[in-house]
Structures are given as C-alpha cells and as structure tokens.
Design an enzyme around this catalytic site. Sequence first.
Site, PDB file in Angstrom:
ATOM      1  N   ARG A   1       0.870  -1.188   0.000  1.00 19.18           N
ATOM      2  CA  ARG A   1       0.000   0.000   0.000  1.00 19.18           C
ATOM      3  C   ARG A   1       0.894   1.222   0.000  1.00 19.18           C
ATOM      4  O   ARG A   1       1.802   1.337   0.829  1.00 19.18           O
ATOM      5  CB  ARG A   1      -0.915   0.049   1.224  1.00 19.18           C
ATOM      6  CG  ARG A   1      -1.483   1.457   1.419  1.00 19.18           C
ATOM      7  CD  ARG A   1      -2.514   1.593   2.492  1.00 19.18           C
ATOM      8  NE  ARG A   1      -3.748   0.979   2.078  1.00 19.18           N
ATOM      9  CZ  ARG A   1      -4.935   1.251   2.626  1.00 19.18           C
ATOM     10  NH1 ARG A   1      -5.028   2.127   3.598  1.00 19.18           N
ATOM     11  NH2 ARG A   1      -6.018   0.648   2.208  1.00 19.18           N
TER      12      ARG A   1
ATOM     13  N   HIS B   1      -7.494   0.833  -6.176  1.00 21.67           N
ATOM     14  CA  HIS B   1      -7.701   0.107  -4.905  1.00 21.67           C
ATOM     15  C   HIS B   1      -8.483  -1.178  -5.233  1.00 21.67           C
ATOM     16  O   HIS B   1      -9.634  -1.335  -4.825  1.00 21.67           O
ATOM     17  CB  HIS B   1      -8.455   0.993  -3.918  1.00 21.67           C
ATOM     18  CG  HIS B   1      -8.444   0.514  -2.505  1.00 21.67           C
ATOM     19  ND1 HIS B   1      -7.642  -0.530  -2.067  1.00 21.67           N
ATOM     20  CD2 HIS B   1      -9.129   0.930  -1.405  1.00 21.67           C
ATOM     21  CE1 HIS B   1      -7.845  -0.724  -0.769  1.00 21.67           C
ATOM     22  NE2 HIS B   1      -8.746   0.133  -0.351  1.00 21.67           N
TER      23      HIS B   1
ATOM     24  N   GLN C   1     -10.516  -3.534  -2.681  1.00 22.75           N
ATOM     25  CA  GLN C   1     -11.742  -2.953  -2.123  1.00 22.75           C
ATOM     26  C   GLN C   1     -12.951  -3.284  -3.009  1.00 22.75           C
ATOM     27  O   GLN C   1     -14.044  -3.547  -2.519  1.00 22.75           O
ATOM     28  CB  GLN C   1     -11.584  -1.427  -2.003  1.00 22.75           C
ATOM     29  CG  GLN C   1     -12.829  -0.709  -1.510  1.00 22.75           C
ATOM     30  CD  GLN C   1     -13.146  -0.976  -0.043  1.00 22.75           C
ATOM     31  OE1 GLN C   1     -12.273  -0.889   0.806  1.00 22.75           O
ATOM     32  NE2 GLN C   1     -14.405  -1.282   0.255  1.00 22.75           N
TER      33      GLN C   1
ATOM     34  N   ASP D   1     -16.815   8.270  -1.275  1.00 21.24           N
ATOM     35  CA  ASP D   1     -15.509   8.089  -0.630  1.00 21.24           C
ATOM     36  C   ASP D   1     -15.095   9.451  -0.072  1.00 21.24           C
ATOM     37  O   ASP D   1     -15.716  10.476  -0.395  1.00 21.24           O
ATOM     38  CB  ASP D   1     -14.500   7.570  -1.679  1.00 21.24           C
ATOM     39  CG  ASP D   1     -13.119   7.282  -1.101  1.00 21.24           C
ATOM     40  OD1 ASP D   1     -12.993   7.154   0.134  1.00 21.24           O
ATOM     41  OD2 ASP D   1     -12.151   7.178  -1.900  1.00 21.24           O
TER      42      ASP D   1
ATOM     43  N   CYS E   1     -16.235   2.848   1.138  1.00 26.17           N
ATOM     44  CA  CYS E   1     -15.111   1.956   1.437  1.00 26.17           C
ATOM     45  C   CYS E   1     -14.601   2.133   2.865  1.00 26.17           C
ATOM     46  O   CYS E   1     -13.971   1.228   3.408  1.00 26.17           O
ATOM     47  CB  CYS E   1     -13.981   2.191   0.437  1.00 26.17           C
ATOM     48  SG  CYS E   1     -13.446   3.909   0.351  1.00 26.17           S
TER      49      CYS E   1
ATOM     50  N   ARG F   1     -13.899  -7.242   3.242  1.00 24.64           N
ATOM     51  CA  ARG F   1     -12.496  -7.013   2.866  1.00 24.64           C
ATOM     52  C   ARG F   1     -11.675  -8.243   3.217  1.00 24.64           C
ATOM     53  O   ARG F   1     -10.812  -8.689   2.471  1.00 24.64           O
ATOM     54  CB  ARG F   1     -11.897  -5.798   3.604  1.00 24.64           C
ATOM     55  CG  ARG F   1     -12.500  -4.441   3.300  1.00 24.64           C
ATOM     56  CD  ARG F   1     -12.397  -4.053   1.846  1.00 24.64           C
ATOM     57  NE  ARG F   1     -11.041  -4.163   1.315  1.00 24.64           N
ATOM     58  CZ  ARG F   1     -10.019  -3.339   1.606  1.00 24.64           C
ATOM     59  NH1 ARG F   1     -10.194  -2.315   2.395  1.00 24.64           N
ATOM     60  NH2 ARG F   1      -8.808  -3.523   1.083  1.00 24.64           N
TER      61      ARG F   1
HETATM   62  N1  NVA Z   1      -9.574   7.300  -1.591  1.00 24.67           N
HETATM   63  C1  NVA Z   1      -9.216   6.918  -0.253  1.00 24.67           C
HETATM   64  C2  NVA Z   1      -9.519   5.463  -0.039  1.00 24.67           C
HETATM   65  C3  NVA Z   1      -9.246   4.970   1.363  1.00 24.67           C
HETATM   66  C4  NVA Z   1      -9.547   3.499   1.531  1.00 24.67           C
HETATM   67  C5  NVA Z   1      -7.750   7.188  -0.015  1.00 24.67           C
HETATM   68  O1  NVA Z   1      -6.936   6.920  -0.898  1.00 24.67           O
HETATM   69  O2  NVA Z   1      -7.405   7.707   1.052  1.00 24.67           O
HETATM   70  N1   CP Z   2     -11.110   0.736   2.906  1.00 26.83           N
HETATM   71  C1   CP Z   2      -9.829   0.681   3.273  1.00 26.83           C
HETATM   72  O1   CP Z   2      -8.936   0.420   2.475  1.00 26.83           O
HETATM   73  O2   CP Z   2      -9.601   0.926   4.594  1.00 26.83           O
HETATM   74  P1   CP Z   2      -8.187   1.075   5.308  1.00 26.83           P
HETATM   75  O3   CP Z   2      -7.581   2.361   4.788  1.00 26.83           O
HETATM   76  O4   CP Z   2      -8.520   1.135   6.768  1.00 26.83           O
HETATM   77  O5   CP Z   2      -7.334  -0.111   4.951  1.00 26.83           O
END
Ligand code: NVA
Ligand code: CP
Length: 312
Positions: free
Chosen positions: A106, A133, A136, A228, A269, A297
């Site tokens: 990540r 992502h 997800q 989101d 999400c 998830r």
């Molecule tokens: N768009 C958000 C998704 C978090 C799961 C981010 O990248 O922070």
């Molecule tokens: N939805 C999601 O990816 O959550 P986290 O950022 O907590 O992993």
Amino acid sequence: MDLKGRSFLTLKDFTAEEIDYLLELAAELKAKKKKGITGKSLAGKNIALIFEKPSTRTRCSFTIGCIDEGGHPEYLGKDDIQLGHKESVKDTARVLGRMFDGIEFRGFSQKTVEELAEYSGVPVWNGLTDEYHPTQILADFLTMKEHFGHLKGLNFVYLGDGRNNMANSLMIGSARMGVNFTIIAPKELFPGEELVELCKGYAKESGSSVTITDSTDAVVGADVLYTDVWCSMGEEDKAAERIALLTPYQINSALMAKTGKPETIFMHCLPAVKEKEVTEEVFESAQSVVFDEAENRMHTIKAVMVATLGNL
Ligand code: NVA
Ligand code: CP
C-alpha cells in the site's frame, strides 16, 4: 480457474470470469469461517505487508486472512524498511522475493507496486495506490451480490472525487462485470479520459454502460449510491478546495430519496468523514451496508491470497 502465481495490481488485468471466481471463492471461505472452519492453504508461506500509508481494514484483512490459512504475515511500515529511503524499489523487490512468498503493497505510486511485481518473482497484491484500490472492489461486489443476488444490470452511482483510486477501480470493475456505472462529480474532478474510454470498451463487451456527469439528477434509478472521502491520503492540504467543490455531491437523505427506489443501498469503502461526503443519518440508516463491506475485505483478500499463492 488457475490464478496461481498471478499478481493482483489492477482489475484491468482480470477478466469478468476471473473476478467472479474470486468472489465465489471469497463467499466459500466466508461461509467456512462462519462455521469455524479455517484452512491450511498458506501453510509455510511468509507474506510481507508493506504500508507507506496508514490502514485499518486492509492491514487487518491481509493479516487475519493469512493467519487463518496457516501463513505468516510480516508488517513492514514505512519507517521500518529501507524502501524509499536508502534502497530502490527494484533492489527491495529482489531481496523480499528471496525471503517471502507473497508481498502486499500500500502506498503512493502505482509504479512501485508494478515494479515490486516485476522484480520480486512472487505474487504482489495492491493494497491501495493513488491510482487504484482493486481489493476494495472485490469486497464491494461481494456485498452487492449478497444483497441483490447478482451484479449484472445493477445501477451503480458513485458521487464525489471522480478521479481517485476508488472511482477508477469501481469504474473498471463495474464495466468488466456488467454493472451500469455512473460517476457524478464536478467537472474539475472527472476521471481521466483514457481510463473512461477503456472502461467504455469493457462495458460494451459486458453489456453495461459508463456515464460521467456533473448532475445529481443521474441518481434516479440507482440501486447503489457510493461515496468516498473528499481528500484521499496524501491530499489533506486540498481540504478547503474539495469542500467547496464537493458539498453539492454529499450523500444525504434527500439524495437517497431522489433515486426513486426505497431499496437503494448506501456504500462507502471507509474510513468516512461524517457530514462531509455522507451524513450521519444515511451512514447509520438501514440502507447502509458499510460494515458488511468492511467485513468482506477480509474474506475477499483471503481469497486473493489463496487463489494466487495457496495450495488449493
Ligand atoms: N480514496 C481513499 C480510499 C481509502 C480506503 C484514499 O486513498 O485515502
Ligand atoms: N477501505 C480501506 O482500504 O480501509 P483502510 O484504509 O482502513 O485499509
């Protein structure tokens, strides 16, 4: 279906049949776990979990999914390893590939996760980048299948930042799976044209549609309203600008009613910023399935690891 040895970097790399296989496998693993049955398909496998950005759901899902199947997860936070400080991605990939059987990443750049896959020689799974992502979307689709019994033909509407990782990945996944997909966003936050064109091609093959608009009238007929955060991780300095642009796109009770379908569900999400992209009222309503998504998830990420690395 044999996905052994494959990386999971973006849904663009997976056919509708392959995505459906992962969803079916996840449902099977979920049913087993509910009965207290876990597996051994990752026995003897060591899995690296690299996190440049924070995470609750993704980190816990990879950790628990791995342990449930008999594997060993190792968390490598951004300050714990040389990656990005003293060592190139290519070198880190080759080192980790000698020690680990699978790598989750990540972070910021999609290029990093792609380079890890290219040079490590082991399956690499994208746990979120600025661009995509993909894990997800598997959880979201499993939740929709559980709720509606099918995916094909559903009307899915995403509101908010139309060019972030979630919008991009939901568009790819929906177009692949025959879900009619709409992004409602201000023009400044429309998705990239190249990706939209690619997804329109997928939608043609699956018999669905991709629509990009700035009008909230497009929620009429929606089975799902999804949103989101307005500022993704790394974009926190854009808060004022995003609030100004996105306030008209908040999911609230009036917008839920505007779909004309009392059975429309609300999805997110998570993590969510209440009273920004969604009101507390909608978030806590009976139409909200956000915690089913969160639980899923774990089952879907487990399925990805089992399918690509496990001894099935
Ligand atoms: N768009 C958000 C998704 C978090 C799961 C981010 O990248 O922070
Ligand atoms: N939805 C999601 O990816 O959550 P986290 O950022 O907590 O992993």
